[in-house]
Motif scaffolding. Structure first.
Motif, PDB file in Angstrom:
ATOM      1  N   UNK A 163       0.969  -1.274  -0.015  1.00 16.25           N
ATOM      2  CA  UNK A 163      -0.189   0.042  -0.001  1.00 16.25           C
ATOM      3  C   UNK A 163       0.907   1.344  -0.123  1.00 16.25           C
ATOM      4  N   UNK A 164       0.412   2.315  -0.401  1.00 14.75           N
ATOM      5  CA  UNK A 164       1.355   3.522  -0.611  1.00 14.75           C
ATOM      6  C   UNK A 164       1.186   4.301   0.725  1.00 14.75           C
ATOM      7  N   UNK A 165       0.271   4.347   1.547  1.00 17.08           N
ATOM      8  CA  UNK A 165       0.402   4.874   2.545  1.00 17.08           C
ATOM      9  C   UNK A 165      -0.193   4.086   3.790  1.00 17.08           C
ATOM     10  N   UNK A 166       0.217   4.032   5.122  1.00 20.55           N
ATOM     11  CA  UNK A 166      -0.445   3.427   6.228  1.00 20.55           C
ATOM     12  C   UNK A 166      -0.587   4.452   7.259  1.00 20.55           C
ATOM     13  N   UNK A 167      -1.768   4.380   7.991  1.00 21.14           N
ATOM     14  CA  UNK A 167      -2.172   5.220   9.095  1.00 21.14           C
ATOM     15  C   UNK A 167      -2.639   4.499  10.282  1.00 21.14           C
ATOM     16  N   UNK A 168      -2.608   5.188  11.203  1.00 23.70           N
ATOM     17  CA  UNK A 168      -2.769   4.465  12.576  1.00 23.70           C
ATOM     18  C   UNK A 168      -3.969   4.992  13.221  1.00 23.70           C
ATOM     19  N   UNK A 169      -4.816   3.977  13.946  1.00 25.10           N
ATOM     20  CA  UNK A 169      -5.819   4.625  14.719  1.00 25.10           C
ATOM     21  C   UNK A 169      -5.917   3.691  16.024  1.00 25.10           C
ATOM     22  N   UNK A 170      -6.656   4.392  16.802  1.00 27.36           N
ATOM     23  CA  UNK A 170      -6.824   3.814  18.539  1.00 27.36           C
ATOM     24  C   UNK A 170      -6.592   4.972  19.353  1.00 27.36           C
ATOM     25  N   UNK A 171      -6.881   4.572  20.726  1.00 28.06           N
ATOM     26  CA  UNK A 171      -6.844   5.466  21.872  1.00 28.06           C
ATOM     27  C   UNK A 171      -5.888   4.852  22.941  1.00 28.06           C
ATOM     28  N   UNK A 172      -5.210   5.847  23.840  1.00 32.63           N
ATOM     29  CA  UNK A 172      -4.393   5.128  24.729  1.00 32.63           C
ATOM     30  C   UNK A 172      -4.156   6.302  25.768  1.00 32.63           C
ATOM     31  N   UNK A 173      -3.758   6.114  26.968  1.00 32.54           N
ATOM     32  CA  UNK A 173      -3.649   7.101  27.955  1.00 32.54           C
ATOM     33  C   UNK A 173      -2.173   6.918  28.547  1.00 32.54           C
ATOM     34  N   UNK A 174      -1.419   8.123  28.979  1.00 31.02           N
ATOM     35  CA  UNK A 174      -0.284   8.179  29.769  1.00 31.02           C
ATOM     36  C   UNK A 174      -0.650   8.045  30.920  1.00 31.02           C
ATOM     37  N   UNK A 175      -0.269   7.047  32.056  1.00 30.55           N
ATOM     38  CA  UNK A 175      -0.212   6.993  33.106  1.00 30.55           C
ATOM     39  C   UNK A 175       0.841   7.712  33.956  1.00 30.55           C
ATOM     40  N   UNK A 176       0.700   8.608  34.913  1.00 29.44           N
ATOM     41  CA  UNK A 176       1.737   9.286  35.582  1.00 29.44           C
ATOM     42  C   UNK A 176       1.577   8.918  37.216  1.00 29.44           C
ATOM     43  N   UNK A 177       2.458   8.039  37.550  1.00 28.60           N
ATOM     44  CA  UNK A 177       2.481   7.633  38.923  1.00 28.60           C
ATOM     45  C   UNK A 177       2.789   8.647  39.998  1.00 28.60           C
ATOM     46  N   UNK A 178       3.832   9.525  39.613  1.00 25.64           N
ATOM     47  CA  UNK A 178       3.977  10.757  40.298  1.00 25.64           C
ATOM     48  C   UNK A 178       2.861  11.651  40.675  1.00 25.64           C
ATOM     49  N   UNK A 179       2.057  11.924  39.610  1.00 28.89           N
ATOM     50  CA  UNK A 179       1.114  12.840  39.468  1.00 28.89           C
ATOM     51  C   UNK A 179      -0.180  12.067  40.354  1.00 28.89           C
ATOM     52  N   UNK A 180      -0.080  10.940  40.284  1.00 28.49           N
ATOM     53  CA  UNK A 180      -1.266  10.276  41.312  1.00 28.49           C
ATOM     54  C   UNK A 180      -0.673  10.545  42.636  1.00 28.49           C
ATOM     55  N   UNK A 181       0.582  10.405  42.970  1.00 21.81           N
ATOM     56  CA  UNK A 181       1.258  10.464  44.243  1.00 21.81           C
ATOM     57  C   UNK A 181       0.905  11.995  44.935  1.00 21.81           C
ATOM     58  N   UNK A 182       1.127  12.963  43.880  1.00 23.28           N
ATOM     59  CA  UNK A 182       0.808  14.160  44.345  1.00 23.28           C
ATOM     60  C   UNK A 182      -0.436  14.534  44.408  1.00 23.28           C
ATOM     61  N   UNK A 183      -1.502  14.045  43.656  1.00 21.50           N
ATOM     62  CA  UNK A 183      -2.910  14.080  43.907  1.00 21.50           C
ATOM     63  C   UNK A 183      -3.469  13.632  45.178  1.00 21.50           C
ATOM     64  N   UNK A 184      -2.855  12.443  45.463  1.00 16.89           N
ATOM     65  CA  UNK A 184      -3.202  11.923  46.924  1.00 16.89           C
ATOM     66  C   UNK A 184      -2.692  12.690  47.932  1.00 16.89           C
ATOM     67  N   UNK A 185      -1.590  13.338  47.798  1.00 19.78           N
ATOM     68  CA  UNK A 185      -0.968  14.029  48.838  1.00 19.78           C
ATOM     69  C   UNK A 185      -1.853  15.508  48.871  1.00 19.78           C
ATOM     70  N   UNK A 186      -2.078  16.004  47.842  1.00 18.87           N
ATOM     71  CA  UNK A 186      -3.113  17.333  47.995  1.00 18.87           C
ATOM     72  C   UNK A 186      -4.419  17.104  48.305  1.00 18.87           C
ATOM     73  N   UNK A 187      -4.691  15.866  47.943  1.00 16.33           N
ATOM     74  CA  UNK A 187      -6.273  15.367  48.653  1.00 16.33           C
ATOM     75  C   UNK A 187      -6.373  15.344  49.999  1.00 16.33           C
ATOM     76  N   UNK A 188      -5.150  14.645  50.533  1.00 11.37           N
ATOM     77  CA  UNK A 188      -4.965  14.624  52.000  1.00 11.37           C
ATOM     78  C   UNK A 188      -5.095  16.036  52.651  1.00 11.37           C
ATOM     79  N   UNK A 189      -4.469  16.928  51.971  1.00 12.14           N
ATOM     80  CA  UNK A 189      -4.188  18.585  52.518  1.00 12.14           C
ATOM     81  C   UNK A 189      -5.298  19.190  52.305  1.00 12.14           C
ATOM     82  N   UNK A 190      -6.231  18.677  51.226  1.00 13.19           N
ATOM     83  CA  UNK A 190      -7.366  19.345  51.101  1.00 13.19           C
ATOM     84  C   UNK A 190      -8.644  18.732  52.123  1.00 13.19           C
TER      85      UNK A 190
END
Length: 370
Positions: A163-190
């Motif tokens: 084929x002359x061209x190839x394209x890509x489809x789909x969805x995904x997410x980037x998971x940030x463990x540090x962000x989740x840790x910070x979220x948990x920390x600030x949630x406790x503060x809140x």
């Protein structure tokens, strides 16, 4: 800074509690904002390659499908269940991990027409398909039929092309463990700050206001008590001073009366002494008269020459009897006068003793007042 300045300025507790509640409210909102920020960073939607890859050549396509550095390889591996290469590719060196891959698909396309891929193309198949519809093999290639010649003889030729061209489809997410840790920390503060803010706003502000109101009421009552106590002390002092002045006046009047009684007693004593002297003279005269009368009675001789001089118009006997009678009357009167003087003297002595006792009582009263 405002709270510290308010503390240094002895700001009322109600104001301080309100300032603290407001400060905690601001901090709670800030913690909520940070909590939301880090929550949004935990999972980030990833971006697939946006442009189609140019292939167009079977040899190049074959190389791409075995090359561990291109997305065709990664997607093909993921399609067969091995998502690790694709995840590593999609991270693009990011520290986050890829999660929630979904709806993955690879679609290809070619511009097949009457002049391509053959000068005279008469048919084609599987052009422009996707993994999800025609499979991996059929998606990356297509078949075309063209009219050619073999030894000058026209023939139809069918071949497989990339084929002359190839394209890509789909969805995904980037998971940030540090962000989740910070979220948990600030949630406790809140949560903690929210509890403190509600406690300050709903309890401590009210308690401080109630306490300051009670304190103001107490201070007003205490000031009224001090004023009343001062007035009572002033009234009692005035009353005491008036009583002391009255006692002093009574004392002066009493001393004046004692002095007056003393003088009267002294005068009475002088008079009594005079009367006693007169009485003694009268007794002496009476004894002379009695002796003369007795002598006259015994001898019958007039003894008037030895009597004190009397009125010549009365006889010696009459004068003697009159003097005797006078001395008899004077004797009881002198005795009564002497008894009266003795009683007055005893009263004066008691008065003097009472004055000494009163002076001692007055001295004790003055010591108590001081």
């Amino acid at each position: 800074a405002d709270l510290q300045q308010a503390l240094n300025n002895d700001t009322p507790l109600t104001t301080l509690a309100t300032m603290m509640a407001n400060y905690l409210s601001v901090q709670r909102d800030a913690s909520a904002a940070n909590m939301t920020h880090w929550q949004d960073e935990i999972y980030t939607d990833g971006a697939l390659p946006t442009s189609d890859m140019m292939v167009g050549d079977m040899g190049f396509l074959s190389a791409l499908r075995t090359n561990a550095d291109n997305p065709i390889y990664f997607f093909e591996q993921a399609w067969y269940g091995n998502t690790t290469p694709l995840e590593n590719y999609l991270r693009q060196g990011d520290y986050r991990t890829v999660q929630n891959l979904a709806n993955l698909d690879v679609c290809a396309n070619s511009n097949v027409n009457i002049g391509f891929p053959y000068p005279l193309t008469i048919g084609s198949a599987n052009v422009g398909g996707c993994f999800s519809s025609i499979g991996v093999q059929n998606t990356l290639t297509y078949q075309a039929t063209g009219l050619g010649a073999v030894f000058g003889i026209p023939v139809a030729i069918t071949e497989t092309f990339a084929e002359q061209t190839v394209g890509f489809l789909g969805t995904f997410q980037l998971y940030d463990a540090n962000a989740e840790s910070n979220y948990t920390l600030w949630q406790g503060y809140n949560v903690a700050i929210d509890g403190m803010q509600l406690h300050w706003a709903n309890n401590l502000v009210t308690a401080a206001n109630t306490w300051e109101t009670q304190k103001a009421d107490y201070e007003a009552a205490y000031a009224a008590y001090l004023a009343e106590a001062a007035q009572l002390r002033a009234d009692n002092l005035a009353e005491y001073q008036a009583e002391v002045a009255g006692i002093q006046a009574d004392k002066q009047r009493y001393l004046a009366r004692v002095e007056e009684d003393r003088r009267a007693a002294r005068n009475d004593l002088i008079l009594l002494r005079r009367e006693l002297a007169d009485l003694q003279n009268q007794n002496a005269t009476q004894e002379q008269i009695t002796a003369a009368i007795q002598q006259q009675a015994a001898t019958g001789v007039s003894a008037t020459t030895n009597l004190p001089t009397q009125n010549n118009n009365t006889s010696a006997a009459d004068r003697g009897r009159a003097l005797l009678e006078s001395s008899r009357r004077a004797a009881p009167e002198a005795a009564i006068a002497a008894e009266d003087f003795a009683e007055q003297f005893r009263v004066s002595v008691r008065g003097a003793l009472n004055i000494g006792v009163q002076k001692e009582l007055n001295a004790q009263a003055l010591d108590f007042a001081e």
